[in-house]
Design a protein around this motif. Structure first.
Motif, PDB file in Angstrom:
ATOM      1  N   ASP A  30       0.934  -1.013  -0.295  1.00  0.00           N
ATOM      2  CA  ASP A  30      -0.174   0.150  -0.439  1.00  0.00           C
ATOM      3  C   ASP A  30       0.692   1.307   0.143  1.00  0.00           C
ATOM      4  OD1 ASP A  30      -2.624  -1.553   0.393  1.00  0.00           O
ATOM      5  OD2 ASP A  30      -2.875  -1.025   2.308  1.00  0.00           O
ATOM      6  N   ALA A  31       1.991   1.841   0.658  1.00  0.00           N
ATOM      7  CA  ALA A  31       3.022   2.361   0.890  1.00  0.00           C
ATOM      8  C   ALA A  31       3.033   2.703  -0.135  1.00  0.00           C
ATOM      9  CB  ALA A  31       3.548   2.324   2.255  1.00  0.00           C
ATOM     10  N   SER A  32       3.727   1.788  -1.108  1.00  0.00           N
ATOM     11  CA  SER A  32       3.903   1.873  -2.298  1.00  0.00           C
ATOM     12  C   SER A  32       3.549   2.312  -3.636  1.00  0.00           C
ATOM     13  CB  SER A  32       5.079   0.813  -2.672  1.00  0.00           C
ATOM     14  OG  SER A  32       4.308  -0.323  -3.158  1.00  0.00           O
ATOM     15  N   GLY A  33       2.459   2.364  -3.526  1.00  0.00           N
ATOM     16  CA  GLY A  33       1.675   2.820  -4.561  1.00  0.00           C
ATOM     17  C   GLY A  33       0.865   1.257  -5.414  1.00  0.00           C
ATOM     18  N   ASP A  34       1.550  -0.488  -5.147  1.00  0.00           N
ATOM     19  CA  ASP A  34       1.431  -1.469  -5.635  1.00  0.00           C
ATOM     20  C   ASP A  34      -0.105  -1.913  -4.750  1.00  0.00           C
ATOM     21  OD1 ASP A  34       1.392  -3.818  -6.626  1.00  0.00           O
ATOM     22  OD2 ASP A  34       3.251  -4.281  -6.163  1.00  0.00           O
ATOM     23  N   THR A  35      -1.289  -1.248  -5.065  1.00  0.00           N
ATOM     24  CA  THR A  35      -2.115  -1.817  -4.286  1.00  0.00           C
ATOM     25  C   THR A  35      -2.928  -2.906  -5.192  1.00  0.00           C
ATOM     26  OG1 THR A  35      -3.621   0.182  -4.960  1.00  0.00           O
ATOM     27  CG2 THR A  35      -2.329   0.521  -3.039  1.00  0.00           C
ATOM     28  N   ARG A  36      -2.462  -3.142  -6.228  1.00  0.00           N
ATOM     29  CA  ARG A  36      -3.280  -4.011  -6.958  1.00  0.00           C
ATOM     30  C   ARG A  36      -3.506  -5.642  -6.485  1.00  0.00           C
ATOM     31  NH1 ARG A  36      -2.655  -0.453 -10.932  1.00  0.00           N
ATOM     32  NH2 ARG A  36      -4.676   0.299 -12.310  1.00  0.00           N
ATOM     33  N   TRP A  37      -1.965  -5.828  -5.920  1.00  0.00           N
ATOM     34  CA  TRP A  37      -1.871  -7.322  -5.268  1.00  0.00           C
ATOM     35  C   TRP A  37      -2.679  -7.995  -4.766  1.00  0.00           C
ATOM     36  CZ3 TRP A  37       1.252 -10.984  -8.358  1.00  0.00           C
ATOM     37  CH2 TRP A  37       1.245 -11.889  -6.948  1.00  0.00           C
ATOM     38  N   PRO A  38      -3.231  -6.713  -3.485  1.00  0.00           N
ATOM     39  CA  PRO A  38      -3.684  -7.092  -2.135  1.00  0.00           C
ATOM     40  C   PRO A  38      -5.456  -7.082  -2.780  1.00  0.00           C
ATOM     41  CG  PRO A  38      -1.961  -5.758  -1.559  1.00  0.00           C
ATOM     42  CD  PRO A  38      -2.081  -5.797  -3.181  1.00  0.00           C
ATOM     43  N   PHE A  39      -5.295  -7.030  -3.454  1.00  0.00           N
ATOM     44  CA  PHE A  39      -6.734  -6.333  -4.570  1.00  0.00           C
ATOM     45  C   PHE A  39      -6.638  -8.301  -4.865  1.00  0.00           C
ATOM     46  CE2 PHE A  39      -9.492  -5.952  -8.444  1.00  0.00           C
ATOM     47  CZ  PHE A  39     -10.681  -6.046  -7.171  1.00  0.00           C
ATOM     48  N   ALA A  40      -6.466  -8.906  -5.584  1.00  0.00           N
ATOM     49  CA  ALA A  40      -6.221  -9.539  -6.679  1.00  0.00           C
ATOM     50  C   ALA A  40      -6.327 -11.412  -4.962  1.00  0.00           C
ATOM     51  CB  ALA A  40      -5.132  -9.649  -7.281  1.00  0.00           C
ATOM     52  N   ALA A  41      -5.364 -10.926  -4.257  1.00  0.00           N
ATOM     53  CA  ALA A  41      -5.016 -11.463  -3.416  1.00  0.00           C
ATOM     54  C   ALA A  41      -6.424 -11.708  -1.727  1.00  0.00           C
ATOM     55  CB  ALA A  41      -4.220 -11.344  -2.312  1.00  0.00           C
ATOM     56  N   GLN A  42      -7.230 -10.700  -1.904  1.00  0.00           N
ATOM     57  CA  GLN A  42      -7.568 -11.096  -0.958  1.00  0.00           C
ATOM     58  C   GLN A  42      -9.110 -11.196  -1.854  1.00  0.00           C
ATOM     59  OE1 GLN A  42      -7.880  -9.944   2.139  1.00  0.00           O
ATOM     60  NE2 GLN A  42     -10.024 -11.633   2.239  1.00  0.00           N
ATOM     61  N   ALA A  43      -9.317 -10.892  -3.005  1.00  0.00           N
ATOM     62  CA  ALA A  43     -10.663 -11.816  -4.591  1.00  0.00           C
ATOM     63  C   ALA A  43     -10.285 -12.897  -4.337  1.00  0.00           C
ATOM     64  CB  ALA A  43     -10.780 -11.143  -4.888  1.00  0.00           C
ATOM     65  N   VAL A  44      -9.327 -13.613  -4.731  1.00  0.00           N
ATOM     66  CA  VAL A  44      -8.909 -14.981  -4.709  1.00  0.00           C
ATOM     67  C   VAL A  44      -9.556 -16.362  -3.825  1.00  0.00           C
ATOM     68  CG1 VAL A  44      -7.450 -17.021  -5.287  1.00  0.00           C
ATOM     69  CG2 VAL A  44      -7.430 -15.231  -6.573  1.00  0.00           C
ATOM     70  N   GLY A  45      -8.972 -15.516  -2.319  1.00  0.00           N
ATOM     71  CA  GLY A  45      -9.670 -15.587  -1.013  1.00  0.00           C
ATOM     72  C   GLY A  45     -10.855 -16.240  -0.647  1.00  0.00           C
ATOM     73  N   MET A  46     -11.105 -15.003  -1.204  1.00  0.00           N
ATOM     74  CA  MET A  46     -12.930 -14.843  -0.538  1.00  0.00           C
ATOM     75  C   MET A  46     -13.916 -15.472  -1.376  1.00  0.00           C
ATOM     76  SD  MET A  46     -13.409 -13.289   2.266  1.00  0.00           S
ATOM     77  CE  MET A  46     -15.075 -13.442   2.394  1.00  0.00           C
ATOM     78  N   PHE A  47     -13.525 -15.265  -3.019  1.00  0.00           N
ATOM     79  CA  PHE A  47     -15.061 -15.870  -4.318  1.00  0.00           C
ATOM     80  C   PHE A  47     -14.427 -17.332  -4.416  1.00  0.00           C
ATOM     81  CE2 PHE A  47     -15.180 -11.167  -3.527  1.00  0.00           C
ATOM     82  CZ  PHE A  47     -16.789 -10.913  -3.670  1.00  0.00           C
TER      83      PHE A  47
END
Length: 521
Positions: free
Chosen positions: A405-422
């Motif tokens: 998040d601090a670096s601006g590389d925020t797409r990856w955590p979004f994708a990781a959470q989506a895979v885990g949940m959905f």
């Protein structure tokens, strides 16, 4: 600097850090800095999540399991405020922390970030208010077919919708101070708001017999009070009872700064998406729990509220990581940024283990405090045990997401959470509802929603790609980039915003494209 007030949360967080330092797992200096920034945020989280739990408990006392379920069904819609506000505030903390750490033109840069954040948040949340208020009961009906629960949830949502913009702005205000190394002020303001919320709810629910509407009214008023406090503090540079603040923002400055607004959206949109994964996933999860009957639905709502309290260390460690890593990146010290990220993850896991152990030990009396029907209690206790196992992995997931998040590389955590949940959690719950697996599907769903993102986020953190992404944001280009460093720039820090000239203009044209290749590869 935060006042050194004796506090059991701070003592626990620091004790875990010092123990890990003694074992050689983390660096003591970084553990102390992390503690100083994290513990007030943990206290804030405990206060606010306890408030949510008390809300449900009060409604349960007044209306029983159907009331608990109804407020729980409204929860994801109210959670949209935190998904949107918290996500966009990730852009705020990234920009504020890098300007604050970079030191060049900090006041002007922070002011632009704050005013642009306010404008973007209002533009996004005001239409949501209208939709939730007008269509409250039909929206609850999408989740449950229980008429009593739908009526309670609709009444609650119709009123609490008006608190959405204020809840989102509270998050922006909080992130501004945390990005400037001040976690004490957000704790005082938002923690105080949570205490006010509980008092107002008790008055409206029991003294005025307003039921779920009383709980919603207290929530709205307390969020208005918190937003007002942040606005006064930022505009004056001080708050009564707190004193001078590390940042001051001119409220009459320009609010329309397209470059800053784009940065906030570029950084924040994937974080909004990640938060929306949690929020949107609650709808099918609640519908699946509802299919087991109102007792299981109430038990699930109770377990999620307890989970929320257990998960509060992540509030502190995630934001501490974002701030400390962001400041190191702003000072062009990528090695220190990585070291902070690694130590925060280990420190967070240690604190989560303590949290999970304590809650597991007292699971039954904690569940009993919600006053559910007797048949809901054993299910809720079992779900709490499952949550205690799963929440430890949240320390890895949230801690690793902080540097991204601090670096601006925020797409990856979004994708990781989506895979885990959905991809894992919801299918497991559905299988449980439709096969002999039964309630074990709900238990396993807790583990999947944290375990999968933990593995993916930690992989991305260790890969180091986030350091490359960070070079496209913040106060300027890397100082060791000989082709882009402005004439006379110091080799020991990033070039300032005001001195970048043509380099900055080139960076403006190219930096957004730097995020496009970020993927799961």
């Amino acid at each position: 600097m935060s006042p050194r007030v004796p506090n059991p949360v701070r003592l626990v967080v620091l004790a875990v850090g010092l123990l890990l330092a003694r074992l050689g797992v983390v660096d003591e200096r970084r553990a102390r800095r992390t503690t100083d920034l994290a513990w007030p945020r943990v206290v804030t989280g405990i206060a606010r999540m306890s408030k949510n739990a008390v809300d449900v408990a009060m409604v349960g006392i007044a209306l029983g399991s159907a009331g608990i379920a109804g407020v729980g069904y409204a929860g994801p819609y109210w959670g949209l405020a935190f998904a949107l506000g918290g996500g966009l505030a990730a852009g705020t903390i990234a920009l504020v922390s890098q300007h604050y750490g970079g030191e060049d033109d900090a006041t002007e840069g922070i002011g632009r970030a704050v005013r642009s954040s306010v404008l973007v948040v209002l533009a996004v949340t005001l239409p949501l208010v209208a939709a939730l208020a007008v269509f409250a009961e039909p929206l609850i009906d999408l989740v449950s077919g229980n008429p009593e629960a739908v009526a309670v949830g609709g009444d609650y949502l119709r009123v609490v919708a008006f608190g959405v913009p204020f809840a989102a702005l509270n998050l922006v205000g909080s992130r501004v101070f945390i990005g400037a190394d001040d976690a004490w002020t957000p704790m005082a303001v938002r923690g105080g708001g949570a205490v006010l919320n509980i008092a107002l709810n008790a008055f409206f629910i029991f003294a005025l017999d307003m039921g779920a509407v009383g709980a919603a009214t207290g929530t709205v008023l307390s969020n208005v009070a918190g937003t007002a406090a942040f606005a006064v503090g930022l505009s004056r540079g001080r708050l009564p009872g707190i004193g001078a603040l590390p940042v001051q923002v001119d409220p009459l400055g320009p609010y329309v700064d397209l470059d800053t607004a784009r940065d906030i959206v570029d950084i924040g949109a994937p974080v909004v998406g990640r938060s929306m994964v949690w929020t949107v996933a609650e709808f099918p999860m609640l519908a699946i729990a509802d299919s087991f009957g109102v007792a299981v639905a109430a038990a699930y709502v109770i377990a999620r509220r307890i989970w929320g309290i257990m998960n509060t260390p992540g509030w502190g460690f995630g934001l501490a990581s974002s701030s400390l890593v962001g400041q190191s990146l702003g000072a062009n010290d990528e090695a220190e940024a990585e070291a902070f990220g690694e130590d925060v993850i280990r420190h967070a896991v240690g604190v989560y283990l303590v949290s999970a152990f304590v809650v597991a030990l007292f699971a039954r009396p904690i569940v009993g405090a919600f006053d559910p029907t007797p048949d809901a209690i054993p299910v809720a206790v079992a779900l709490v045990y499952a949550a205690c196992v799963a929440v430890v992995m949240q320390g890895v997931s949230g801690g690793a997401a902080g540097p991204l998040d601090a670096s601006g590389d925020t797409r990856w955590p979004f994708a990781a959470q989506a895979v885990g949940m959905f991809g894992c959690s919801i299918p497991l719950a559905y299988i449980g509802a439709t096969t002999p697996l039964g309630l074990w599907g709900l238990y396993l769903a807790f583990a999947a929603e944290t375990g999968v993102p933990a593995a993916l986020n930690y992989y991305r953190f260790r890969a180091g790609t986030w350091k490359e992404v960070s070079r496209g944001f913040g106060p300027g280009r890397p100082a060791d980039d000989q082709e882009t460093r402005p004439t006379g720039a110091s080799p020991n820090k990033r070039a300032g915003v005001s001195g970048a000239n043509d380099t900055r203009a080139a960076g403006e044209r190219n930096r957004r494209h730097k995020l496009l290749p970020v993927s799961l590869s």
